[in-house]
Enzyme design. Structure first.
Site, PDB file in Angstrom:
ATOM      1  N   TYR A   1      44.511  73.388  31.312  1.00 48.34           N
ATOM      2  CA  TYR A   1      44.540  75.064  31.397  1.00 48.34           C
ATOM      3  C   TYR A   1      44.461  75.617  30.151  1.00 48.34           C
ATOM      4  CZ  TYR A   1      46.325  74.270  36.060  1.00 48.34           C
ATOM      5  OH  TYR A   1      46.385  73.731  37.256  1.00 48.34           O
TER       6      TYR A   1
ATOM      7  N   TYR B   1      51.906  77.426  45.411  1.00 49.42           N
ATOM      8  CA  TYR B   1      50.837  76.494  44.396  1.00 49.42           C
ATOM      9  C   TYR B   1      50.690  75.258  45.390  1.00 49.42           C
ATOM     10  CZ  TYR B   1      48.356  73.364  41.428  1.00 49.42           C
ATOM     11  OH  TYR B   1      47.500  73.078  40.826  1.00 49.42           O
TER      12      TYR B   1
ATOM     13  N   ASP C   1      53.073  70.702  52.554  1.00 51.63           N
ATOM     14  CA  ASP C   1      51.921  70.058  50.672  1.00 51.63           C
ATOM     15  C   ASP C   1      53.918  69.619  50.660  1.00 51.63           C
ATOM     16  OD1 ASP C   1      52.324  69.715  48.788  1.00 51.63           O
ATOM     17  OD2 ASP C   1      50.264  71.611  48.305  1.00 51.63           O
TER      18      ASP C   1
ATOM     19  N   LYS D   1      51.977  63.055  43.739  1.00 54.16           N
ATOM     20  CA  LYS D   1      52.844  62.648  43.087  1.00 54.16           C
ATOM     21  C   LYS D   1      54.101  61.672  42.961  1.00 54.16           C
ATOM     22  CE  LYS D   1      52.189  67.766  41.191  1.00 54.16           C
ATOM     23  NZ  LYS D   1      51.346  68.671  41.436  1.00 54.16           N
TER      24      LYS D   1
HETATM   25  C1  LIG Z   1      50.359  69.232  41.545  1.00 54.77           C
HETATM   26  C2  LIG Z   1      50.443  69.943  43.178  1.00 54.77           C
HETATM   27  C3  LIG Z   1      48.918  69.645  43.881  1.00 54.77           C
HETATM   28  C4  LIG Z   1      47.959  68.775  43.388  1.00 54.77           C
HETATM   29  O1  LIG Z   1      48.394  67.740  43.175  1.00 54.77           O
HETATM   30  P1  LIG Z   1      47.020  66.900  41.748  1.00 54.77           P
HETATM   31  O2  LIG Z   1      47.205  66.192  42.521  1.00 54.77           O
HETATM   32  O3  LIG Z   1      47.045  67.459  40.804  1.00 54.77           O
HETATM   33  O4  LIG Z   1      46.045  67.509  42.314  1.00 54.77           O
HETATM   34  C5  LIG Z   1      48.735  70.464  44.853  1.00 54.77           C
HETATM   35  N1  LIG Z   1      50.876  70.311  45.672  1.00 54.77           N
HETATM   36  C6  LIG Z   1      51.335  70.833  45.060  1.00 54.77           C
HETATM   37  C7  LIG Z   1      52.290  71.345  45.351  1.00 54.77           C
HETATM   38  C8  LIG Z   1      51.647  70.257  43.873  1.00 54.77           C
HETATM   39  O5  LIG Z   1      52.330  70.155  43.326  1.00 54.77           O
END
Ligand SMILES: *Cc1c(COP(=O)(O)O)cnc(C)c1O
Length: 430
Positions: free
Chosen positions: A18, A146, A247, A276
């Site tokens: 960004y 997000y 997620d 992550k």
């Molecule tokens: C970081 C994140 C993503 C995206 O993961 P990337 O490895 O950056 O593509 C999706 N959802 C959540 C909740 C995240 O924290």
């Protein structure tokens, strides 16, 4: 290349997350990292408060993770996954099936979090398609979410405050309910779920799945909401025959005090995305898990799941991930996370009285000071580095999610610096 040349080249040619090419943010060159310390080329050492964005849960340069990478490197770093399998992928998948709530048992190994979200959404859509239901092609989510930066993931990020506002014209239109307004400890009131319930009632015929970050809305504002909200979401999804995608990319693997954040609510999704922390921050890898029901549903009448990235199931990443998860299981992560939580609650509390501070909150190893006004990033970042810590604020948030292995003294340094900066933060004047 000398230190200064390195920075000069970077400034001129390399995009960071960004950022602008004409007004680049300052960057700090890290030479190496070990435990919870990042070592800069200029010799300074910083205590890491970010775990490299939720990932490095066991700290940097961990001997066992290093060994897992080296061992695998000498066998094969990669081999295609089409028509081939290998021990690292199987061992990792076995761990994922075992650790995640029980109905999740089918594993898709992907390259990154955003991809795992794409995969999860595709699974939901293909599932309904295979049942002969061609209407269920939309998603329902909440504001302030997000889910990543690829196009479908962007389409379920917050439509206004998200990072992707300029794309709204080209993105598929989904249903948005208001963001959960209840805090983690709030007494439940059915009004909190009213808007979500209404959107689902009105639109369930065209909704394939609900997608949410469980308990913690991360990049959308570091808000922690009530587990009861999530329980009600699960009930409503069942009632209206809509799949639930959770997620857990940021929250998974112990970060909130439970192995997965959905455990706070005692529920499980139909589809779960993890990423992550999965490799302990060593390299990129993610996974999407689903149930037998969804797996079988997609595969009905000769159906196949339509996804298959080149580096799917990368053995190097899988071996490090399997070792990382075993490390988590063998270590006393619950106790470590609990101790970090207790210490942060005590040490961050005084910030509630500061004029510039709106709110202070802690969940698991996530410690947040929310200011009343956005900070000037460049200035705040420099203050943190000058004080010997790596904390990267965004917007109105000064927050940390340190590696679980952090020692109490180092954590105290992080919280002390957070207080110092939030007492008199560099804020934009409006
Ligand atoms: C970081 C994140 C993503 C995206 O993961 P990337 O490895 O950056 O593509 C999706 N959802 C959540 C909740 C995240 O924290």
């Amino acid at each position: 290349m000398e230190y200064q040349q390195l920075l000069d080249f970077d400034r001129k040619h390399i995009w960071h997350p960004y950022t602008s090419m004409t007004d680049p943010q300052p960057v700090y060159a890290v030479e190496s990292a070990s435990g919870v310390r990042l070592k800069l080329y200029d010799g300074r050492e910083l205590i890491d408060g970010m775990s490299s964005w939720w990932a490095a849960i066991h700290g940097y340069n961990h001997p066992e993770l290093n060994r897992a990478a080296k061992d695998q490197l000498e066998k094969m770093s990669h081999v295609m996954f089409g028509g081939i399998t290998h021990r690292p992928a199987v061992e990792l998948s076995e761990l994922l099936v075992r650790l995640t709530p029980s109905p999740l048992e089918k594993v898709f190994l992907c390259d990154a979090g955003s991809v795992s979200v794409e995969v999860g959404i595709k699974m939901a859509m293909q599932y309904w398609f295979a049942q002969g239901n061609k209407e269920k092609q939309k998603l329902l989510t909440v504001r302030s979410g997000y889910h990543g930066d690829t196009f479908m993931a962007m389409s379920v990020c917050d439509p206004v405050n998200g990072m992707h506002e300029m794309y709204t014209q080209v993105l598929p239109q989904h249903h948005f309910a208001e963001a959960p307004t209840c805090d983690f400890h709030d007494k439940w009131d059915e009004k909190y779920i009213q808007d979500f319930k209404y959107k689902l009632e009105q639109n369930h015929q065209d909704i394939a799945a609900v997608i949410l970050e469980p308990i913690v809305q991360g990049a959308g504002g570091m808000h922690f909401y009530s587990p009861e909200y999530l329980r009600r979401v699960r009930e409503l999804c069942d009632q209206y025959e809509v799949l639930l995608i959770l997620d857990e990319i940021a929250t998974g693997f112990g970060r909130t005090g439970k192995m997965f954040a959905c455990e706070h609510a005692g529920i499980s999704p139909d589809i779960m995305c993890v990423g992550k922390a999965i490799t302990g921050g060593y390299m990129t890898l993610a996974a999407t898990l689903t149930t037998k029901q969804v797996g079988d549903g997609i595969s009905r009448n000769g159906g196949v799941f339509m996804h298959g990235p080149t580096f799917m199931g990368n053995p190097l990443a899988c071996n490090v991930a399997a070792t990382n998860l075993n490390l988590l299981l063998q270590g006393s992560w619950r106790e470590k996370v609990q101790n970090i939580e207790t210490q942060m609650q005590e040490e961050l509390a005084p910030a509630s009285d500061f004029d510039a501070v709106h709110d202070v909150r802690v969940l698991g190893t996530i410690g947040v000071i929310e200011l009343k006004n956005p900070v000037i990033m460049k200035q705040a970042q420099k203050e943190f580095v000058d004080k010997g810590v790596w904390i990267r604020p965004f917007g109105r948030l000064i927050y940390i999610m340190p590696p679980y292995i952090i020692k109490s003294e180092d954590l105290s340094t992080l919280t002390r610096v957070m207080l110092e900066v939030s007492k008199n933060p560099p804020i934009q004047k409006d």
